[in-house]
Design a protein around this motif. Structure first.
Motif, PDB file in Angstrom:
ATOM      1  N   TRP A 125      -6.740   1.451   2.540  1.00 54.02           N
ATOM      2  CA  TRP A 125      -7.779   2.230   3.212  1.00 54.02           C
ATOM      3  C   TRP A 125      -7.824   3.695   2.798  1.00 54.02           C
ATOM      4  O   TRP A 125      -8.884   4.309   2.847  1.00 54.02           O
ATOM      5  CB  TRP A 125      -7.629   2.123   4.731  1.00 54.02           C
ATOM      6  CG  TRP A 125      -7.738   0.710   5.236  1.00 54.02           C
ATOM      7  CD1 TRP A 125      -6.751  -0.019   5.828  1.00 54.02           C
ATOM      8  CD2 TRP A 125      -8.880  -0.152   5.184  1.00 54.02           C
ATOM      9  NE1 TRP A 125      -7.209  -1.266   6.142  1.00 54.02           N
ATOM     10  CE2 TRP A 125      -8.514  -1.371   5.759  1.00 54.02           C
ATOM     11  CE3 TRP A 125     -10.178   0.003   4.695  1.00 54.02           C
ATOM     12  CZ2 TRP A 125      -9.399  -2.438   5.867  1.00 54.02           C
ATOM     13  CZ3 TRP A 125     -11.064  -1.063   4.808  1.00 54.02           C
ATOM     14  CH2 TRP A 125     -10.667  -2.259   5.386  1.00 54.02           C
ATOM     15  N   LEU A 155     -13.003   4.189  12.519  1.00 58.13           N
ATOM     16  CA  LEU A 155     -11.845   3.926  13.367  1.00 58.13           C
ATOM     17  C   LEU A 155     -12.366   3.418  14.702  1.00 58.13           C
ATOM     18  O   LEU A 155     -13.236   4.045  15.315  1.00 58.13           O
ATOM     19  CB  LEU A 155     -11.008   5.189  13.589  1.00 58.13           C
ATOM     20  CG  LEU A 155     -10.392   5.822  12.337  1.00 58.13           C
ATOM     21  CD1 LEU A 155      -9.483   6.971  12.738  1.00 58.13           C
ATOM     22  CD2 LEU A 155      -9.617   4.807  11.523  1.00 58.13           C
ATOM     23  N   VAL A 207      -2.175   1.195   4.276  1.00 56.86           N
ATOM     24  CA  VAL A 207      -2.487   2.605   3.996  1.00 56.86           C
ATOM     25  C   VAL A 207      -3.067   2.713   2.595  1.00 56.86           C
ATOM     26  O   VAL A 207      -4.093   3.363   2.380  1.00 56.86           O
ATOM     27  CB  VAL A 207      -1.235   3.510   4.154  1.00 56.86           C
ATOM     28  CG1 VAL A 207      -1.517   4.917   3.639  1.00 56.86           C
ATOM     29  CG2 VAL A 207      -0.792   3.549   5.611  1.00 56.86           C
ATOM     30  N   LEU A 261      -6.138   8.958   8.125  1.00 57.20           N
ATOM     31  CA  LEU A 261      -5.317   7.794   8.488  1.00 57.20           C
ATOM     32  C   LEU A 261      -3.962   8.235   9.015  1.00 57.20           C
ATOM     33  O   LEU A 261      -3.476   7.727  10.031  1.00 57.20           O
ATOM     34  CB  LEU A 261      -5.141   6.865   7.288  1.00 57.20           C
ATOM     35  CG  LEU A 261      -6.392   6.145   6.803  1.00 57.20           C
ATOM     36  CD1 LEU A 261      -6.080   5.352   5.556  1.00 57.20           C
ATOM     37  CD2 LEU A 261      -6.981   5.260   7.889  1.00 57.20           C
ATOM     38  N   GLN A 273      -2.127   7.413  12.622  1.00 52.78           N
ATOM     39  CA  GLN A 273      -1.186   6.331  12.354  1.00 52.78           C
ATOM     40  C   GLN A 273      -0.500   5.815  13.620  1.00 52.78           C
ATOM     41  O   GLN A 273      -0.200   4.627  13.724  1.00 52.78           O
ATOM     42  CB  GLN A 273      -0.148   6.777  11.309  1.00 52.78           C
ATOM     43  CG  GLN A 273       0.964   5.799  11.023  1.00 52.78           C
ATOM     44  CD  GLN A 273       0.527   4.457  10.422  1.00 52.78           C
ATOM     45  OE1 GLN A 273      -0.646   4.156  10.296  1.00 52.78           O
ATOM     46  NE2 GLN A 273       1.500   3.624  10.081  1.00 52.78           N
ATOM     47  N   LEU A 318      -3.001   3.364  14.757  1.00 44.85           N
ATOM     48  CA  LEU A 318      -3.333   2.371  13.737  1.00 44.85           C
ATOM     49  C   LEU A 318      -2.155   1.466  13.381  1.00 44.85           C
ATOM     50  O   LEU A 318      -2.339   0.293  13.100  1.00 44.85           O
ATOM     51  CB  LEU A 318      -3.823   3.064  12.463  1.00 44.85           C
ATOM     52  CG  LEU A 318      -5.208   3.697  12.540  1.00 44.85           C
ATOM     53  CD1 LEU A 318      -5.415   4.644  11.370  1.00 44.85           C
ATOM     54  CD2 LEU A 318      -6.277   2.627  12.568  1.00 44.85           C
ATOM     55  N   LEU A 326     -14.808   6.013   6.529  1.00 45.59           N
ATOM     56  CA  LEU A 326     -13.895   5.266   7.389  1.00 45.59           C
ATOM     57  C   LEU A 326     -14.518   5.108   8.769  1.00 45.59           C
ATOM     58  O   LEU A 326     -15.220   5.991   9.256  1.00 45.59           O
ATOM     59  CB  LEU A 326     -12.556   5.991   7.536  1.00 45.59           C
ATOM     60  CG  LEU A 326     -11.663   6.063   6.299  1.00 45.59           C
ATOM     61  CD1 LEU A 326     -10.439   6.912   6.584  1.00 45.59           C
ATOM     62  CD2 LEU A 326     -11.261   4.667   5.833  1.00 45.59           C
ATOM     63  N   VAL A 378      -9.114  -0.107  11.608  1.00 43.84           N
ATOM     64  CA  VAL A 378      -9.851   0.698  10.627  1.00 43.84           C
ATOM     65  C   VAL A 378     -10.631  -0.220   9.700  1.00 43.84           C
ATOM     66  O   VAL A 378     -10.192  -1.330   9.390  1.00 43.84           O
ATOM     67  CB  VAL A 378      -8.891   1.609   9.811  1.00 43.84           C
ATOM     68  CG1 VAL A 378      -7.870   0.798   9.020  1.00 43.84           C
ATOM     69  CG2 VAL A 378      -9.672   2.541   8.885  1.00 43.84           C
TER      70      VAL A 378
END
Length: 159
Positions: A115, A123, A112, A98, A102, A105, A121, A44
């Protein structure tokens, strides 16, 4: 896969020549180790505005990873599988986004916190990650604080 032979980059047959990017990953969060172990398949980036790599990374591009501990050594590469550039997000939408991703990520609580709340964002899902014989790059054309460098072709910045 994105492989670096002594001084050339070899791309998989049928893969269009995309952009190469040098990406700094979080050493404290063991990000590179998680990527190499397959425990993390997505990275991310985020900001208050649309800054790099927003809109600049595409499926098929190659990422070359450097840990942000200061040794400047490229240690692994991967191919971009999929990219999601968010629209402008609220703090809550950003955090939910997020959380919903997760599993891929695998962020630490500190990551966390870093971001979540960013308005934009990006990804980036990766595949074909591989360890490389470590090498350095010439950063002279880039700012000191940049953690994402669109280098064009890795061979042009490899030292």
């Amino acid at each position: 896969a994105c492989l670096v032979a002594p001084y050339t980059v070899i791309k998989s047959v049928g893969m269009e020549a995309g952009m190469d990017h040098v990406v700094y990953v979080d050493t404290k969060a063991h990000e590179l180790e998680k990527l190499l172990a397959g425990e993390k398949t997505m990275i991310v980036r985020g900001a208050a505005g649309r800054k790099l790599p927003y809109g600049r990374v595409q499926p098929g591009d190659c990422l070359f990873f450097i840990q942000n501990k200061g040794d400047g050594m490229v240690r692994a590469s991967a191919v971009v599988r999929e990219v999601f550039n968010s629209e402008k997000l609220t703090r809550e939408e950003s955090a939910k986004f997020l959380k919903d991703n997760q599993a891929k990520l695998n962020l630490t609580p500190e990551q966390v916190k870093r971001w979540a709340g960013k308005r934009y964002l990006v990804l980036i899902e990766i595949e074909n990650i591989a360890s490389l014989k470590p090498f350095t790059i010439d950063r002279s054309g880039y700012g000191n604080m940049d953690d994402w460098l669109p280098v064009g072709e890795i061979g042009k910045v490899k030292e």
